[in-house]
Write a protein that holds these residues in place. Structure first.
Motif: not given
Length: 507
Positions: A134-160
């Motif tokens: 699932d995708l979670w929108i939290v503040g100015d980030t989008v967060v997703q869990a894939v395999h063994k990692k949970v990653t947040a990326r900045r919505l404005s440019d995709g930077a981790r």
């Protein structure tokens, strides 16, 4: 932004005009691209698809079928293939196509096109299909869990922004986080034989909190597959035929979610958000199984109301927890015989909608991949409507009357995915990309065909990677859409982007 008719309609091969019924000889149209990632029947008028505009937008209406003839398609190109001769040279090994960068996509923008960013995660993954959760929108980030990692990326440019590595593969995520951005994911044990490790995570910082292992005493509470949901500060977990609730702040067990009709109805899934719902399977294995849906108070577990399907019908997916809207399925015919059910106060039946005569397929023609009761692509609820999408159509039904408010059909085989309700009876709809045409976002309302408004046009330079994601997971916030595939694969020969996003450009 002006309407662009081209991407909306492409005639199907071998389609012939039929006076008075432009669809009479369509037959079985070629299916769109694959995705991934119960009450009794209701009398409904037969849907007739009427040609509405020269641009190829069709209205889904009830009527006598009188209308202009369908356009005649050009000749169908013959497929190319290698010579059958044994002397033909061996085909060269496939070459992995490079994924374009964000800069390359934006360099191909035309005036009025959206800006984009794209992510290719370099993490080494197993050569197998892996669920993109699932995708979670939290503040100015989008967060997703894939395999063994949970990653947040900045919505404005995709930077981790942050990344949290877990010891084993994530096997379950709730659709919703807490109001303050906390979530609990479930990952496998070390042997990878059980989905029983609860891990609390602060999605705003990436910090991991408490860890807990689900207790398993036998087959009744096995953890090969679990389902979870968050409502307020409460986490509900179903493990096989038992369920319990936990306090998210510290992992303390709050209560066991009781069975209904002890020995006859067992909890099988949960839905969260502004309410907490528990689904029960009843009379399992009998000739007339059925389901119950119960609303419970998240902090205490107190039952608030109950809804029971008709015998022989089972609860499918929860499309909304407030108002409560769900799908129901015939126990034997399953996705071939389904309804949308809206409930009112106290779990009382409000309306039953049969969308099949208008050509809608279950969960936007994606079927049920089994991720959970709240994972149903192609459906959103709001402003008194349930909007349904699918391979080539979208429409909205009134939850009070059960009647179609508006409907449109695209003859291009492009997926139409409702994103969110708008003012009045309008809905924002994502029109998926094809290998050669980019996607876009439309606002469609009661005017239906010919009255839709293009809200966001994606650049053509992004069409191929956007199409390859097949609209697996979608999130929309503040004018920006985020798209990921439903599955990723570590095979280097099948390299594909893991996330792409579009937003209005500066011009």
């Amino acid at each position: 932004m002006p309407h662009t008719p081209g991407p909306w309609y492409t005639p199907r091969p071998r389609q012939q005009p039929v006076p008075g019924n432009p669809y009479a000889q369509q037959g079985h149209a070629p299916p769109g691209p694959p995705r991934r990632r119960r009450r009794g029947p209701v009398a409904a008028a037969v849907a007739v698809l009427l040609l509405a505009t020269a641009g190829g937008v069709y209205a889904l209406t009830d009527g006598d079928g009188k209308g202009p003839a369908a356009p005649v398609a050009g000749s169908t190109p013959k497929p190319s293939g290698a010579s059958a001769s044994s002397r033909a040279p061996a085909a060269p090994p496939p070459v992995t196509e490079r994924i374009p960068t964000s800069e390359e996509i934006n360099a191909g923008r035309k005036p009025g096109d959206a800006t984009a960013w794209i992510v290719e995660d370099p993490t080494d993954l197993p050569r197998s299909n892996i669920l993109a959760n699932d995708l979670w929108i939290v503040g100015d980030t989008v967060v997703q869990a894939v395999h063994k990692k949970v990653t947040a990326r900045r919505l404005s440019d995709g930077a981790r922004v942050w990344s949290l590595k877990l010891p084993t593969t994530v096997c379950e995520t709730p659709v919703n986080a807490t109001p303050d951005g906390k979530v609990v994911v479930v990952h496998h044990n070390k042997a990878k034989s059980r989905c029983n490790q609860l891990q609390e995570i602060d999605l705003r910082t990436g910090n991991s909190g408490w860890h807990k292992e689900l207790v398993e005493t036998g087959s009744m509470d096995g953890t090969i597959i679990v389902h979870s949901a968050i409502s307020g500060g409460t986490l509900a977990v179903v493990q096989n035929m038992r369920a319990a609730a936990y306090r998210i702040s510290d992992g303390t067990k709050l209560y066991d979610i009781p069975m209904q009709n002890p020995g006859g109805c067992y909890p099988d899934d949960v839905a969260g958000g502004s309410r907490l719902l528990v689904s029960y399977g009843c009379a399992v294995g009998s000739d007339s199984p059925y389901s119950r849906l119960r609303g419970i108070d998240p902090p205490t577990g107190r039952a608030l109301w109950n809804y029971r399907t008709q015998p022989g019908w089972k609860a499918g997916k929860v499309l909304s927890v407030e108002p409560v809207v769900l799908t129901t399925l015939h126990a034997e015919r399953r996705e071939a015989d389904w309804r949308v059910v809206a409930l009112g106060p106290g779990g009382k039946l409000r309306s039953t909608i049969d969308a099949r005569p208008k050509g809608f397929k279950y969960c936007g023609d994606s079927g049920d991949a089994g991720q959970g009761i709240q994972n149903c692509p192609g459906a959103v609820v709001g402003n008194g409507l349930v909007a349904l999408g699918g391979t080539d159509r979208a429409g909205a039904y009134d939850l009070g009357t059960g009647k179609l408010v508006w409907g449109v059909k695209s003859d291009a085989g492009r997926t139409l995915n409702p994103l969110r309700p708008e003012t009045g009876k309008a809905v924002l709809v994502y029109e998926g990309a094809t290998p050669s045409r980019p996607g876009r976002i439309l606002r469609i309302g009661p005017g239906g065909a010919g009255k839709e408004k293009e809200v966001l046009r994606h650049p053509a330079s992004a069409a191929k990677p956007e199409y390859e994601m097949l609209a697996g997971n979608l999130a929309y916030t503040n004018g920006r859409i985020v798209i990921t595939p439903s599955m990723v694969n570590g095979d280097d020969a099948q390299s594909s982007a893991q996330m792409i996003s579009f937003a209005p450009g500066p011009d």
